[in-house]
Design a protein around this motif. Structure first.
Motif, PDB file in Angstrom:
ATOM      1  N   ALA A 298       0.846  -1.186   0.000  1.00  0.00           N
ATOM      2  CA  ALA A 298       0.000   0.000   0.000  1.00  0.00           C
ATOM      3  C   ALA A 298       0.886   1.241   0.000  1.00  0.00           C
ATOM      4  CB  ALA A 298      -0.924   0.016   1.215  1.00  0.00           C
ATOM      5  N   VAL A 299       0.418   2.261  -0.705  1.00  0.00           N
ATOM      6  CA  VAL A 299       1.103   3.549  -0.767  1.00  0.00           C
ATOM      7  C   VAL A 299       0.053   4.632  -0.590  1.00  0.00           C
ATOM      8  CG1 VAL A 299       2.478   5.127  -2.157  1.00  0.00           C
ATOM      9  CG2 VAL A 299       2.924   2.671  -2.270  1.00  0.00           C
ATOM     10  N   VAL A 300       0.302   5.557   0.334  1.00  0.00           N
ATOM     11  CA  VAL A 300      -0.588   6.685   0.585  1.00  0.00           C
ATOM     12  C   VAL A 300       0.253   7.955   0.581  1.00  0.00           C
ATOM     13  CG1 VAL A 300      -2.242   7.742   2.147  1.00  0.00           C
ATOM     14  CG2 VAL A 300      -2.128   5.245   1.968  1.00  0.00           C
ATOM     15  N   ILE A 301      -0.145   8.922  -0.229  1.00  0.00           N
ATOM     16  CA  ILE A 301       0.611  10.165  -0.378  1.00  0.00           C
ATOM     17  C   ILE A 301      -0.335  11.334  -0.130  1.00  0.00           C
ATOM     18  CG2 ILE A 301       1.972  11.600  -1.942  1.00  0.00           C
ATOM     19  CD1 ILE A 301       2.821   9.092  -3.390  1.00  0.00           C
ATOM     20  N   GLY A 302       0.110  12.269   0.704  1.00  0.00           N
ATOM     21  CA  GLY A 302      -0.640  13.483   0.992  1.00  0.00           C
ATOM     22  C   GLY A 302       0.174  14.720   0.685  1.00  0.00           C
ATOM     23  N   ASP A 303      -0.269  15.844   1.173  1.00  0.00           N
ATOM     24  CA  ASP A 303       0.444  17.100   0.930  1.00  0.00           C
ATOM     25  C   ASP A 303       1.810  17.104   1.596  1.00  0.00           C
ATOM     26  OD1 ASP A 303      -1.743  17.967  -0.467  1.00  0.00           O
ATOM     27  OD2 ASP A 303      -2.651  19.028   1.241  1.00  0.00           O
ATOM     28  N   ALA A 304       1.955  16.385   2.702  1.00  0.00           N
ATOM     29  CA  ALA A 304       3.226  16.352   3.426  1.00  0.00           C
ATOM     30  C   ALA A 304       4.088  15.160   3.052  1.00  0.00           C
ATOM     31  CB  ALA A 304       2.955  16.342   4.935  1.00  0.00           C
ATOM     32  N   GLY A 305       3.737  14.449   1.981  1.00  0.00           N
ATOM     33  CA  GLY A 305       4.516  13.285   1.573  1.00  0.00           C
ATOM     34  C   GLY A 305       3.784  11.993   1.878  1.00  0.00           C
ATOM     35  N   ARG A 306       4.533  10.928   2.010  1.00  0.00           N
ATOM     36  CA  ARG A 306       3.947   9.617   2.241  1.00  0.00           C
ATOM     37  C   ARG A 306       3.398   9.507   3.657  1.00  0.00           C
ATOM     38  NH1 ARG A 306       7.414   4.644  -0.033  1.00  0.00           N
ATOM     39  NH2 ARG A 306       5.587   3.633   0.900  1.00  0.00           N
ATOM     40  N   ASP A 307       2.237   8.880   3.753  1.00  0.00           N
ATOM     41  CA  ASP A 307       1.581   8.658   5.041  1.00  0.00           C
ATOM     42  C   ASP A 307       1.879   7.227   5.474  1.00  0.00           C
ATOM     43  OD1 ASP A 307      -0.006   8.454   7.249  1.00  0.00           O
ATOM     44  OD2 ASP A 307      -1.831   9.205   6.299  1.00  0.00           O
ATOM     45  N   LYS A 308       3.003   7.044   6.203  1.00  0.00           N
ATOM     46  CA  LYS A 308       3.427   5.715   6.612  1.00  0.00           C
ATOM     47  C   LYS A 308       2.437   5.081   7.589  1.00  0.00           C
ATOM     48  CE  LYS A 308       7.539   5.487   4.571  1.00  0.00           C
ATOM     49  NZ  LYS A 308       7.979   4.382   3.689  1.00  0.00           N
ATOM     50  N   LEU A 309       1.789   5.898   8.416  1.00  0.00           N
ATOM     51  CA  LEU A 309       0.854   5.359   9.395  1.00  0.00           C
ATOM     52  C   LEU A 309      -0.327   4.690   8.712  1.00  0.00           C
ATOM     53  CD1 LEU A 309      -0.082   4.996  12.294  1.00  0.00           C
ATOM     54  CD2 LEU A 309      -1.118   7.275  12.184  1.00  0.00           C
ATOM     55  N   THR A 310      -0.927   5.375   7.746  1.00  0.00           N
ATOM     56  CA  THR A 310      -2.069   4.789   7.039  1.00  0.00           C
ATOM     57  C   THR A 310      -1.644   3.590   6.207  1.00  0.00           C
ATOM     58  OG1 THR A 310      -3.076   6.992   6.929  1.00  0.00           O
ATOM     59  CG2 THR A 310      -3.985   5.303   5.491  1.00  0.00           C
ATOM     60  N   GLU A 311      -0.446   3.631   5.645  1.00  0.00           N
ATOM     61  CA  GLU A 311       0.046   2.481   4.884  1.00  0.00           C
ATOM     62  C   GLU A 311       0.161   1.252   5.779  1.00  0.00           C
ATOM     63  OE1 GLU A 311       3.705   3.542   3.085  1.00  0.00           O
ATOM     64  OE2 GLU A 311       2.849   5.080   1.774  1.00  0.00           O
ATOM     65  N   GLY A 312       0.660   1.457   7.001  1.00  0.00           N
ATOM     66  CA  GLY A 312       0.751   0.333   7.931  1.00  0.00           C
ATOM     67  C   GLY A 312      -0.607  -0.199   8.353  1.00  0.00           C
ATOM     68  N   ILE A 313      -1.586   0.693   8.445  1.00  0.00           N
ATOM     69  CA  ILE A 313      -2.945   0.251   8.802  1.00  0.00           C
ATOM     70  C   ILE A 313      -3.545  -0.588   7.681  1.00  0.00           C
ATOM     71  CG2 ILE A 313      -5.279   1.053   9.301  1.00  0.00           C
ATOM     72  CD1 ILE A 313      -4.007   3.504  10.621  1.00  0.00           C
ATOM     73  N   LEU A 314      -3.325  -0.167   6.443  1.00  0.00           N
ATOM     74  CA  LEU A 314      -3.898  -0.894   5.306  1.00  0.00           C
ATOM     75  C   LEU A 314      -3.334  -2.297   5.189  1.00  0.00           C
ATOM     76  CD1 LEU A 314      -3.960   1.914   2.564  1.00  0.00           C
ATOM     77  CD2 LEU A 314      -5.839   1.135   3.993  1.00  0.00           C
ATOM     78  N   THR A 315      -2.050  -2.468   5.495  1.00  0.00           N
ATOM     79  CA  THR A 315      -1.411  -3.774   5.357  1.00  0.00           C
ATOM     80  C   THR A 315      -1.291  -4.510   6.689  1.00  0.00           C
ATOM     81  OG1 THR A 315       0.764  -2.723   5.601  1.00  0.00           O
ATOM     82  CG2 THR A 315      -0.078  -3.020   3.361  1.00  0.00           C
ATOM     83  N   GLY A 316      -1.683  -3.905   7.814  1.00  0.00           N
ATOM     84  CA  GLY A 316      -1.503  -4.520   9.124  1.00  0.00           C
ATOM     85  C   GLY A 316      -2.637  -5.447   9.502  1.00  0.00           C
ATOM     86  N   GLY A 317      -2.630  -5.863  10.777  1.00  0.00           N
ATOM     87  CA  GLY A 317      -3.665  -6.773  11.262  1.00  0.00           C
ATOM     88  C   GLY A 317      -3.603  -8.111  10.558  1.00  0.00           C
ATOM     89  N   ASP A 318      -4.767  -8.661  10.258  1.00  0.00           N
ATOM     90  CA  ASP A 318      -4.807  -9.915   9.518  1.00  0.00           C
ATOM     91  C   ASP A 318      -4.520  -9.717   8.041  1.00  0.00           C
ATOM     92  OD1 ASP A 318      -7.092  -8.610   8.783  1.00  0.00           O
ATOM     93  OD2 ASP A 318      -8.477 -10.200   9.369  1.00  0.00           O
ATOM     94  N   GLY A 319      -4.494  -8.465   7.576  1.00  0.00           N
ATOM     95  CA  GLY A 319      -4.154  -8.182   6.193  1.00  0.00           C
ATOM     96  C   GLY A 319      -5.261  -8.423   5.198  1.00  0.00           C
ATOM     97  N   ARG A 320      -6.407  -8.943   5.653  1.00  0.00           N
ATOM     98  CA  ARG A 320      -7.497  -9.255   4.732  1.00  0.00           C
ATOM     99  C   ARG A 320      -8.106  -7.968   4.180  1.00  0.00           C
ATOM    100  NH1 ARG A 320      -7.541 -13.826   2.474  1.00  0.00           N
ATOM    101  NH2 ARG A 320      -9.691 -13.345   1.924  1.00  0.00           N
TER     102      ARG A 320
END
Length: 339
Positions: A298-320
């Motif tokens: 997952a890749v998330v980009i905003g005005d301040a650059g890449r949003d690593k937190l949201t990227e980790g949420i999208l791929t975290g947990g069980d990943g489903r």
């Protein structure tokens, strides 16, 4: 009455009518395919006594519906037990080289329990000479099919249904000497298995994207006019997995307002491997769905650059991919009140 209120009431009535029609179809199908009614239909198939002719006439009127429902139930039972079947087929074309064809039918069940329109592959038997004695070996090749382009039929046919000997080390077939040629046997079972696997994986990805969109809420242009955005000038988006957009706007949708702030969610192509996300704050993301339904990257980009937190949420947990919105909801932290 205010025109806006009238439009809202009309839209709600139309939605209720669609829901009632759908429920009526389900109840009718369940009633006609029930065991007690089917047993009763068999007992009334015999000639009735003279004093029951009128009742028998009423039963005769409903008998075709029962037979059709029983046939439909039998077909569904066959689909559950045998998802892939073969059948003989005669090519109606007068210019066909071989009239006798082998047909393959593949049934796929959708997320809501309904079976999709069957997919078909027609194979033609061909002969291949062996050695120099003029003998022949019967093999098959794909003549026609209804498999969508998301499944690479040419590659699968080349791998599992080879018709000619293959070259070793990348050499051209014509340049090889006879003792350097390698002959491969056809594997029809593996060919059918890989074709069905590609279809199942594709449908699972599409169903997952539809589930996410339905959870967020989808506004269809010209249908759900009461749920439109206020003062929203963004253009409508064509639903790739839905009906094709035409001149009257059918098939154009928007994501309804939701607590996640997501304004757009949809696949980037028909394969539904990559899904694009867009938030109200201007962030744009994209994630990849694997063949097993896991968010791989997952890749998330905003005005301040890449949003690593949201990227980790999208791929975290069980990943489903089905639990993606649940992970986003759990990670949402309410803003602290200003002092």
């Amino acid at each position: 009455m205010d025109p806006d209120d009238l439009d809202t009431e009309i839209s709600s009535i139309r939605a209720e009518i669609r829901t009632l029609h759908h429920r009526r179809r389900i109840l009718t199908s369940s009633l006609l395919s029930s065991r007690p009614l089917q047993r009763l239909s068999k007992t009334h198939s015999l000639p009735p006594p003279a004093n029951q002719s009128h009742r028998q006439q009423e039963w005769t009127d409903i008998s075709p519906l029962l037979q059709s429902s029983a046939s439909h139930a039998q077909t569904n039972h066959h689909r559950i037990a045998f998802s892939t079947t073969t059948f003989p087929f005669t090519d109606p074309s007068p210019n066909a080289e071989g009239k006798s064809l082998l047909g393959i039918r593949i049934d796929i069940c959708a997320r809501d329990g309904r079976y999709m329109k069957p997919y078909y592959v027609l194979l033609r038997r061909v002969g291949r000479s062996q050695g120099g004695d003029g003998g022949g070996k019967k093999e098959v090749k794909v003549l026609r099919h209804t498999i969508p382009s998301v499944v690479d039929m040419a590659r699968l046919e080349r791998v599992y249904l080879p018709l000619e000997s293959t070259a070793e080390d990348g050499e051209e077939e014509e340049q090889l000497k006879p003792w350097k040629r390698k002959s491969r046997n056809q594997d029809l079972k593996s060919f059918v298995r890989e074709v069905r696997k590609g279809l199942v994986v594709w449908h699972l990805r599409c169903d997952a994207v539809r589930y996410l969109r339905e959870t967020l809420g989808v506004v269809t242009r010209g249908v759900d006019d009461d749920a439109l955005y206020e003062d929203d000038e963004r253009p409508w988006e064509r639903d790739i997995l839905g009906p094709t957009a035409n001149t009257d706007g059918a098939g154009e949708t928007r994501i309804a307002k939701n607590k996640f702030g997501i304004v757009s969610l949809g696949p980037t192509s028909l394969e539904a491997v990559y899904v694009r996300l867009e938030w109200e704050d201007g962030r744009v993301g994209r994630f990849k769905i694997s063949n097993t339904g896991v968010v791989e990257r997952a890749v998330v980009i905003g005005d301040a650059g890449r949003d690593k937190l949201t990227e980790g949420i999208l791929t975290g947990g069980d990943g489903r991919v089905e639990t993606l919105l649940q992970r986003l909801e759990k990670s949402t932290v309410p803003a602290s009140p200003e002092v």
